[in-house]
Design a protein around this motif. Structure first.
Motif, short mmCIF file in Angstrom:
data_model
loop_
_atom_site.label_atom_id
_atom_site.label_comp_id
_atom_site.label_asym_id
_atom_site.label_seq_id
_atom_site.Cartn_x
_atom_site.Cartn_y
_atom_site.Cartn_z
N LEU A 36 -3.07 4.68 -6.00
CA LEU A 36 -2.50 4.46 -4.67
C LEU A 36 -1.12 5.08 -4.64
O LEU A 36 -0.36 4.99 -5.61
CB LEU A 36 -2.41 2.96 -4.36
CG LEU A 36 -3.73 2.22 -4.09
CD1 LEU A 36 -3.46 0.74 -3.83
CD2 LEU A 36 -4.47 2.82 -2.91
N TYR A 64 -0.81 -4.86 -4.04
CA TYR A 64 -0.86 -3.41 -3.95
C TYR A 64 -0.69 -2.79 -5.34
O TYR A 64 -1.41 -1.85 -5.71
CB TYR A 64 0.24 -2.92 -3.00
CG TYR A 64 0.16 -1.44 -2.66
CD1 TYR A 64 -0.60 -1.01 -1.58
CD2 TYR A 64 0.86 -0.50 -3.40
CE1 TYR A 64 -0.66 0.34 -1.26
CE2 TYR A 64 0.80 0.85 -3.08
CZ TYR A 64 0.04 1.27 -2.01
OH TYR A 64 -0.04 2.60 -1.70
N PRO A 121 -4.01 6.24 1.61
CA PRO A 121 -3.03 6.13 0.52
C PRO A 121 -3.59 6.42 -0.86
O PRO A 121 -2.87 6.29 -1.85
CB PRO A 121 -2.60 4.65 0.62
CG PRO A 121 -3.81 3.95 1.13
CD PRO A 121 -4.46 4.92 2.09
N ASP A 141 2.33 0.65 8.55
CA ASP A 141 1.67 1.78 7.89
C ASP A 141 0.19 1.72 8.20
O ASP A 141 -0.56 0.96 7.59
CB ASP A 141 1.90 1.72 6.37
CG ASP A 141 1.48 3.01 5.67
OD1 ASP A 141 0.39 3.53 5.99
OD2 ASP A 141 2.23 3.49 4.81
N ARG A 187 -2.38 2.56 5.16
CA ARG A 187 -2.51 1.48 4.19
C ARG A 187 -3.18 0.26 4.82
O ARG A 187 -3.95 -0.45 4.16
CB ARG A 187 -1.14 1.12 3.61
CG ARG A 187 -0.57 2.17 2.65
CD ARG A 187 0.69 1.66 1.97
NE ARG A 187 1.15 2.57 0.92
CZ ARG A 187 2.11 3.47 1.06
NH1 ARG A 187 2.71 3.60 2.24
NH2 ARG A 187 2.47 4.24 0.04
#
Length: 624
Positions: free
Chosen positions: A479, A463, A424, A381, A384
């Motif tokens: 996020l 995260y 994100p 990704d 991210r």
């Protein structure tokens, strides 16, 4: 042989109104001299009106910060920055609208430009570029794995042909050819995709600065009135754009001074040309040379003098002989252990090596980390990865006390365009710069207070925690959620510790780093890790090094010259010839499991515990 006036690091120049070039080896005190000279200019110049300032260009933000600190109260009258920051603030940001295409329209949407960053290709942007060129479907077969294409596009850099005056995009970093099917004949239009969105990178800043000054004749005169004095440190790492802009400013009335050392020119792969420093010449220019070394002990200075290729013989000014330079022969793990043992009391030297791959291995040996996870993160990704690269970098910088740099790093990752957060980060309202900065401060506070917990987490856990921090800092922001897919699998199986241990910082502060990232810094104890004996041979016999290998020799030399008190060199094996020469130089060779006096190279060695050095002095020692 160049003709220079010898000066010391505390020498004052009687005349502050002439162009100059200063040759100064490592540890010569050139920053000390430069700061004193700037203070002289501030106190004696009659040309510094209220809006006019002295400009000082340094290679890194850390070096610029050190100069500002040394200037003290005088700093508010001096513009100290990196070359990219200087060009962006004084030339590119205010005048970018003047760069137009054949129809008179600006080539960049300058209303959306908000700083400059490292170039990062995106799948959508590359598709847009290809579609505009009638190659819409070319990337489709590679949609699942575009890594090679993106690495190539990321390595593109603007190059100016000295003969034709034409600009072109060419890759740096050793690319021999473009990836399969990539249409290189269309590269000239590639950057336009980003420019139309107001996105410019570091390399674009140099390109636009050159064009703006060249194509707008009054601009250099205006800049010279605002900047009557321009001093550029580390000029051996300049590129043709910087050199030419400096000369244009000099022609318009700016007093220009450049400082450098050809033996520390190690950025040729980025387009820098040390020849520009050697050939730099302005009317009434005076050349100076600082021969002292204020940093290192006499034994280290003697070793460095032997390793130079230009004949400059530094003299130590500390009056301290110090301990011998030690050559540790063996595997990396054994050499690291021996180095720590020699220092004692649980100490560890700063460990330097040539490339990122070796540094990654050394970090894993010293810290138990895993293989570099960032390439896999980017493939899983890219959006991210971009944000978390800056978050993780900021955490590492903050651990070393570099809070201002950490905030700048976070601001690079938290991006806004047309009132929307990018990547994100989702937000229900209209995003403002104030909210962007609030997020940066909130994230940094979390990184500082919870770092020890983060390094025990997986990326997935980090995260989730970062989502909470962001939503608490700016209500309505978050996020984007993770339910399934490649990022979820990657984040659940990757430790935050491994990301932190392998992240490549713009301003490196960690104990194990590349030699390039140690440039401009110094440390009490240094271990330079060489991957083969040829790297050692180059610094032992610099006059025999062919032209194509000279930058590699200089890279090793720069690593060696970072040491103040203790210099150690790790090498996997050593020939009898090199071993004998090292002992003659007063070095100590220590066997840590490697091969001493390789018979396959030099015949059967004859080891002696001690030998006589040059001029009747005691030489080095073999220990094994």
């Amino acid at each position: 042989m160049r003709s220079c006036q010898a000066i010391a690091s505390n020498t004052h120049l009687d005349d502050i109104e002439h162009h100059f070039r200063v040759f100064a080896g490592p540890g010569a005190g050139k920053t000390f001299w430069l700061v004193r000279h700037i203070k002289d200019v501030l106190s004696r110049s009659s040309r510094l009106t209220a809006p006019a300032r002295v400009a000082c260009i340094s290679y890194t933000n850390v070096a610029a910060g050190n100069i500002l600190k040394a200037l003290g109260p005088s700093a508010d009258r001096v513009d100290v920055s990196t070359i990219h920051s200087f060009f962006y603030r004084h030339i590119v940001r205010p005048y970018l609208h003047l760069v137009t295409n054949g129809h008179g329209s600006p080539v960049v949407d300058y209303t959306q430009v908000d700083g400059h960053d490292e170039h990062r290709p995106g799948f959508g942007s590359v598709q847009e570029w290809l579609a505009a060129a009638g190659k819409k479907n070319l990337l489709r077969p590679f949609s699942g794995n575009c890594a090679e294409w993106f690495r190539y596009l990321k390595a593109l850099s603007w190059r100016l042909d000295d003969k034709t005056g034409q600009w072109s995009l060419r890759p740096t970093g050793g690319w021999k050819q473009a990836p399969q099917y990539l249409p290189t004949r269309l590269l000239g239009s590639y950057k336009g995709v980003y420019w139309r969105r107001g996105i410019i990178d570091h390399d674009d800043v140099l390109y636009f600065a050159y064009r703006l000054v060249k194509e707008n004749q009054g601009l250099s005169r205006f800049l010279a009135a605002r900047i009557p004095y321009l001093f550029i440190d580390e000029f051996q790492d300049t590129n043709p754009v910087q050199t030419q802009v400096a000369k244009w400013l000099a022609e318009a009335g700016t007093v220009v001074g450049v400082i450098g050392d050809v033996e520390q020119a190690i950025f040729g792969f980025q387009g820098s040309r040390y020849e520009d420093f050697m050939a730099f010449s302005l009317p009434r220019q005076v050349d100076y040379e600082i021969q002292g070394n204020r940093r290192s002990t006499d034994r280290i200075v003697a070793f460095l003098n032997h390793s130079r290729g230009d004949g400059l013989a530094q003299r130590g000014t500390r009056g301290l002989a110090g301990q011998p330079v030690r050559i540790l022969v063996g595997g990396w793990r054994e050499c690291l252990g021996e180095a720590c043992s020699l220092l004692g009391a649980g100490s560890m030297p700063v460990v330097l090596s040539r490339n990122n791959e070796t540094v990654g291995e050394l970090r894993r040996l010293s810290g138990g980390g895993q293989a570099d996870p960032w390439p896999a993160f980017e493939e899983a990704d890219g959006n991210r990865e971009r944000l978390f690269h800056e978050i993780v970098s900021a955490g590492e910088l903050a651990c070393q006390g570099h809070y201002e740099l950490a905030i700048r790093t976070l601001l690079r990752g938290i991006r806004i365009r047309r009132g929307e957060f990018l990547g994100p980060i989702a937000y229900a309202g209209q995003a403002t710069d104030l909210e962007r900065r609030a997020l940066a401060v909130g994230v940094l506070e979390f990184l500082v207070t919870h770092y020890d917990e983060l390094v025990e987490d997986t990326l997935m856990s980090a995260y989730a925690r970062m989502t909470h921090v962001i939503s608490q800092t700016v209500p309505g922001s978050r996020l984007r959620g993770v339910r399934r897919g490649r990022f979820k699998s990657f984040a659940e199986s990757t430790a935050y510790r491994d990301l932190a241990g392998s992240v490549r910082l713009v301003e490196e502060t960690r104990t194990v780093r590349t030699i390039h990232k140690a440039k401009g810094d110094e440390f009490n104890s240094v271990l330079v890790v060489l991957t083969d004996e040829e790297q050692l041979t180059r610094v032992l016999r610099p006059d025999e090094v062919p032209e194509r290998e000279k930058e590699e020799r200089r890279i090793t030399y720069v690593g060696l010259s970072r040491a103040r008190e203790c210099l150690m060199i790790a090498v996997p094996c050593i020939s009898h010839q090199n071993m004998a020469e090292l002992v003659t130089m007063g070095a100590e060779v220590v066997k840590c499991g490697g091969c001493l006096g390789c018979a396959a190279i030099t015949g059967e060695p004859r080891l002696r515990p001690e030998t006589s050095g040059r001029n009747g002095e005691t030489g080095g020692v073999f220990r094994g």
